[in-house]
Design a protein around this motif. Sequence first.
Motif, PDB file in Angstrom:
ATOM      1  N   PRO A 230     106.223  78.051   8.203  1.00  0.00           N
ATOM      2  CA  PRO A 230     105.467  77.056   7.442  1.00  0.00           C
ATOM      3  C   PRO A 230     104.082  76.864   8.056  1.00  0.00           C
ATOM      4  CG  PRO A 230     107.709  76.294   7.807  1.00  0.00           C
ATOM      5  CD  PRO A 230     107.537  77.539   8.624  1.00  0.00           C
ATOM      6  N   PRO A 231     103.019  77.129   7.299  1.00  0.00           N
ATOM      7  CA  PRO A 231     101.671  77.076   7.877  1.00  0.00           C
ATOM      8  C   PRO A 231     101.256  75.665   8.283  1.00  0.00           C
ATOM      9  CG  PRO A 231     101.563  77.411   5.509  1.00  0.00           C
ATOM     10  CD  PRO A 231     102.995  77.521   5.878  1.00  0.00           C
ATOM     11  N   ALA A 232     100.570  75.572   9.423  1.00  0.00           N
ATOM     12  CA  ALA A 232     100.027  74.291   9.863  1.00  0.00           C
ATOM     13  C   ALA A 232      98.832  73.921   8.994  1.00  0.00           C
ATOM     14  CB  ALA A 232      99.615  74.375  11.330  1.00  0.00           C
ATOM     15  N   GLN A 233      98.718  72.635   8.701  1.00  0.00           N
ATOM     16  CA  GLN A 233      97.590  72.144   7.921  1.00  0.00           C
ATOM     17  C   GLN A 233      96.702  71.294   8.843  1.00  0.00           C
ATOM     18  OE1 GLN A 233      98.997  71.766   3.447  1.00  0.00           O
ATOM     19  NE2 GLN A 233     100.369  70.585   4.738  1.00  0.00           N
ATOM     20  N   ARG A 234      96.207  70.175   8.370  1.00  0.00           N
ATOM     21  CA  ARG A 234      95.303  69.378   9.196  1.00  0.00           C
ATOM     22  C   ARG A 234      96.036  68.769  10.379  1.00  0.00           C
ATOM     23  NH1 ARG A 234      92.118  64.197   6.886  1.00  0.00           N
ATOM     24  NH2 ARG A 234      94.214  63.315   7.004  1.00  0.00           N
ATOM     25  N   ARG A 235      95.501  68.992  11.585  1.00  0.00           N
ATOM     26  CA  ARG A 235      96.074  68.409  12.798  1.00  0.00           C
ATOM     27  C   ARG A 235      95.640  66.948  12.895  1.00  0.00           C
ATOM     28  NH1 ARG A 235      97.605  70.762  18.110  1.00  0.00           N
ATOM     29  NH2 ARG A 235      97.340  72.755  17.039  1.00  0.00           N
ATOM     30  N   GLU A 236      96.603  66.067  13.117  1.00  0.00           N
ATOM     31  CA  GLU A 236      96.328  64.638  13.236  1.00  0.00           C
ATOM     32  C   GLU A 236      96.902  64.123  14.551  1.00  0.00           C
ATOM     33  OE1 GLU A 236      96.234  62.967   8.697  1.00  0.00           O
ATOM     34  OE2 GLU A 236      98.205  63.385   9.537  1.00  0.00           O
ATOM     35  N   ILE A 237      96.120  63.303  15.246  1.00  0.00           N
ATOM     36  CA  ILE A 237      96.540  62.717  16.516  1.00  0.00           C
ATOM     37  C   ILE A 237      96.270  61.222  16.466  1.00  0.00           C
ATOM     38  CG2 ILE A 237      96.259  62.726  19.019  1.00  0.00           C
ATOM     39  CD1 ILE A 237      95.091  65.558  18.749  1.00  0.00           C
ATOM     40  N   SER A 238      97.285  60.427  16.699  1.00  0.00           N
ATOM     41  CA  SER A 238      97.122  58.974  16.699  1.00  0.00           C
ATOM     42  C   SER A 238      98.003  58.373  17.781  1.00  0.00           C
ATOM     43  CB  SER A 238      97.490  58.386  15.329  1.00  0.00           C
ATOM     44  OG  SER A 238      98.842  58.676  15.004  1.00  0.00           O
ATOM     45  N   GLY A 239      97.636  57.170  18.231  1.00  0.00           N
ATOM     46  CA  GLY A 239      98.418  56.554  19.285  1.00  0.00           C
ATOM     47  C   GLY A 239      98.111  55.084  19.462  1.00  0.00           C
ATOM     48  N   THR A 240      98.756  54.496  20.471  1.00  0.00           N
ATOM     49  CA  THR A 240      98.599  53.073  20.786  1.00  0.00           C
ATOM     50  C   THR A 240      98.578  52.901  22.297  1.00  0.00           C
ATOM     51  OG1 THR A 240      99.793  52.407  18.784  1.00  0.00           O
ATOM     52  CG2 THR A 240      99.586  50.768  20.524  1.00  0.00           C
ATOM     53  N   ILE A 241      97.679  52.046  22.767  1.00  0.00           N
ATOM     54  CA  ILE A 241      97.600  51.709  24.191  1.00  0.00           C
ATOM     55  C   ILE A 241      97.768  50.205  24.333  1.00  0.00           C
ATOM     56  CG2 ILE A 241      96.191  51.758  26.283  1.00  0.00           C
ATOM     57  CD1 ILE A 241      94.641  54.096  25.043  1.00  0.00           C
ATOM     58  N   GLU A 242      98.618  49.781  25.267  1.00  0.00           N
ATOM     59  CA  GLU A 242      98.751  48.355  25.580  1.00  0.00           C
ATOM     60  C   GLU A 242      98.257  48.117  27.006  1.00  0.00           C
ATOM     61  OE1 GLU A 242     101.970  44.659  25.693  1.00  0.00           O
ATOM     62  OE2 GLU A 242     102.685  46.723  25.442  1.00  0.00           O
ATOM     63  N   PHE A 243      97.372  47.142  27.151  1.00  0.00           N
ATOM     64  CA  PHE A 243      96.838  46.752  28.448  1.00  0.00           C
ATOM     65  C   PHE A 243      97.576  45.515  28.946  1.00  0.00           C
ATOM     66  CE2 PHE A 243      93.549  49.072  26.240  1.00  0.00           C
ATOM     67  CZ  PHE A 243      93.016  49.902  27.217  1.00  0.00           C
ATOM     68  N   ASN A 244      97.654  45.347  30.270  1.00  0.00           N
ATOM     69  CA  ASN A 244      98.415  44.218  30.814  1.00  0.00           C
ATOM     70  C   ASN A 244      97.657  42.894  30.771  1.00  0.00           C
ATOM     71  OD1 ASN A 244      96.592  44.485  32.942  1.00  0.00           O
ATOM     72  ND2 ASN A 244      98.062  45.525  34.277  1.00  0.00           N
ATOM     73  N   LYS A 245      96.432  42.932  30.236  1.00  0.00           N
ATOM     74  CA  LYS A 245      95.660  41.714  30.001  1.00  0.00           C
ATOM     75  C   LYS A 245      94.593  42.022  28.957  1.00  0.00           C
ATOM     76  CE  LYS A 245      92.089  42.375  33.549  1.00  0.00           C
ATOM     77  NZ  LYS A 245      91.417  41.743  34.722  1.00  0.00           N
ATOM     78  N   VAL A 246      93.967  41.009  28.449  1.00  0.00           N
ATOM     79  CA  VAL A 246      92.851  41.211  27.530  1.00  0.00           C
ATOM     80  C   VAL A 246      91.649  41.662  28.355  1.00  0.00           C
ATOM     81  CG1 VAL A 246      91.367  40.187  25.793  1.00  0.00           C
ATOM     82  CG2 VAL A 246      93.746  39.441  25.995  1.00  0.00           C
ATOM     83  N   VAL A 247      91.106  42.827  28.017  1.00  0.00           N
ATOM     84  CA  VAL A 247      90.020  43.408  28.805  1.00  0.00           C
ATOM     85  C   VAL A 247      88.686  42.865  28.286  1.00  0.00           C
ATOM     86  CG1 VAL A 247      88.942  45.530  29.625  1.00  0.00           C
ATOM     87  CG2 VAL A 247      91.398  45.490  29.142  1.00  0.00           C
ATOM     88  N   HIS A 248      88.141  41.890  28.993  1.00  0.00           N
ATOM     89  CA  HIS A 248      86.824  41.353  28.638  1.00  0.00           C
ATOM     90  C   HIS A 248      85.719  42.024  29.456  1.00  0.00           C
ATOM     91  CE1 HIS A 248      88.260  38.321  25.893  1.00  0.00           C
ATOM     92  NE2 HIS A 248      89.122  37.871  26.791  1.00  0.00           N
ATOM     93  N   SER A 249      86.071  42.460  30.664  1.00  0.00           N
ATOM     94  CA  SER A 249      85.111  43.173  31.510  1.00  0.00           C
ATOM     95  C   SER A 249      85.780  44.452  32.009  1.00  0.00           C
ATOM     96  CB  SER A 249      84.690  42.317  32.709  1.00  0.00           C
ATOM     97  OG  SER A 249      84.048  41.128  32.271  1.00  0.00           O
ATOM     98  N   ALA A 250      85.181  45.592  31.696  1.00  0.00           N
ATOM     99  CA  ALA A 250      85.764  46.869  32.093  1.00  0.00           C
ATOM    100  C   ALA A 250      85.717  47.036  33.605  1.00  0.00           C
ATOM    101  CB  ALA A 250      85.016  48.014  31.424  1.00  0.00           C
ATOM    102  N   VAL A 251      86.803  47.586  34.156  1.00  0.00           N
ATOM    103  CA  VAL A 251      86.869  47.907  35.581  1.00  0.00           C
ATOM    104  C   VAL A 251      86.595  49.391  35.793  1.00  0.00           C
ATOM    105  CG1 VAL A 251      88.307  47.872  37.657  1.00  0.00           C
ATOM    106  CG2 VAL A 251      88.527  46.044  35.957  1.00  0.00           C
ATOM    107  N   GLU A 252      87.305  50.225  35.033  1.00  0.00           N
ATOM    108  CA  GLU A 252      87.128  51.676  35.106  1.00  0.00           C
ATOM    109  C   GLU A 252      86.903  52.243  33.697  1.00  0.00           C
ATOM    110  OE1 GLU A 252      86.634  52.980  37.831  1.00  0.00           O
ATOM    111  OE2 GLU A 252      87.524  51.573  39.264  1.00  0.00           O
ATOM    112  N   SER A 253      85.886  51.752  33.040  1.00  0.00           N
ATOM    113  CA  SER A 253      85.452  52.241  31.719  1.00  0.00           C
ATOM    114  C   SER A 253      86.467  52.005  30.618  1.00  0.00           C
ATOM    115  CB  SER A 253      85.107  53.739  31.799  1.00  0.00           C
ATOM    116  OG  SER A 253      84.115  53.986  32.768  1.00  0.00           O
ATOM    117  N   GLU A 254      87.355  51.026  30.792  1.00  0.00           N
ATOM    118  CA  GLU A 254      88.299  50.697  29.719  1.00  0.00           C
ATOM    119  C   GLU A 254      87.556  50.125  28.514  1.00  0.00           C
ATOM    120  OE1 GLU A 254      90.216  49.839  33.748  1.00  0.00           O
ATOM    121  OE2 GLU A 254      88.374  49.221  32.710  1.00  0.00           O
TER     122      GLU A 254
END
Length: 330
Positions: free
Chosen positions: A220-244
């Motif tokens: 079966p031929p591959a068609q459009r490749r799709e990549i999606s995801g979810t990230i959960e942080f342990n706090k609300v990031v108001h100031s980035a520490v390492e480019s979050e």
Amino acid sequence: MGTFDNRYVAIKKESAYGTPSGSYKFGEVDDESIRHQYDILTRDDMSRYGAAKTVTGKEYSSGDINMAMLNDDFTGNLIMGMMGTDTVGSISGGLYPHTFTEAGTLASYTLLVSREDKEHLYKGQVVDSMSVSASLNEYATVGFSMMGRSEDIGAIANAGTTNPTFPDALPALYFSNAKVFFNADSTATSLVKSISFDINLNRDDENACALGSTTYTVAPPAQRREISGTIEFNKVVHSAVESEPTYTQLTTADGLELSGSGIELKVQFGDDATADLLTFNFYKIRFEAADANVSGRDTNTMSVNFVALYSPDDSKMMDIVMRNTTSGAY
């Protein structure tokens, strides 16, 4: 012990579609759902109050393979079925780096599934999607969705005729000795609580069929490749520490996109000695708006969905690097 000795899944790469070659690689699989299926076509005519005739249409097999994440040959073969090319680098620290890229012809496989009493054979299997999920201090898990030709019923054999060998020396990877990097930052973040993502090839099984056969005649031929995801942080990031990504960036009118030359999201998994046994690199990331609601006395965290896009600056969407003792390409 008992019939548990005869529960296993093995994979063999095919030299041509439906033609297995080489030896089987066995996986430490948690569960599988591969099964033979077919479409039933029902004839509804006006002369009777109910249908009186049916025929069997397309025959195929599909299902999922789920397991804890390992940097073994079983996983390497399945990743190869998702990506297309495996380039092996020079050995370092006793391990060879396998870099899987989105190029070349996607391989097909034969699956041997033993279910206590009988071994079942599924030829012409291809990987349709891959799912990764990891939560802090838990095993990282990976699942592969398979599809392919109908089960080879004539090849059903008594279980126990194959001697399975598993990668017992390899520990499953877990989300503690792991690292997540944002926006080409060289330092990993410490704020990620969990991450999950799906890579989908959207294979077209209708155009894998041909006259004269009830099942697939080509992969079966591959068609459009799709990549999606979810990230959960342990706090609300108001100031980035390492480019979050910060809450303000994620909620502005234009939202946040990480793009340009280089890796914009890197997810590494390892063991006590290293955190790069299996690494996923994404080269262009578009985030959705952040979710930072509160509930009762629960800690206020932040979740954000994302999609990975094709990066013109890097000429790819992603690549995967696996390090193990296997010296040859998958």
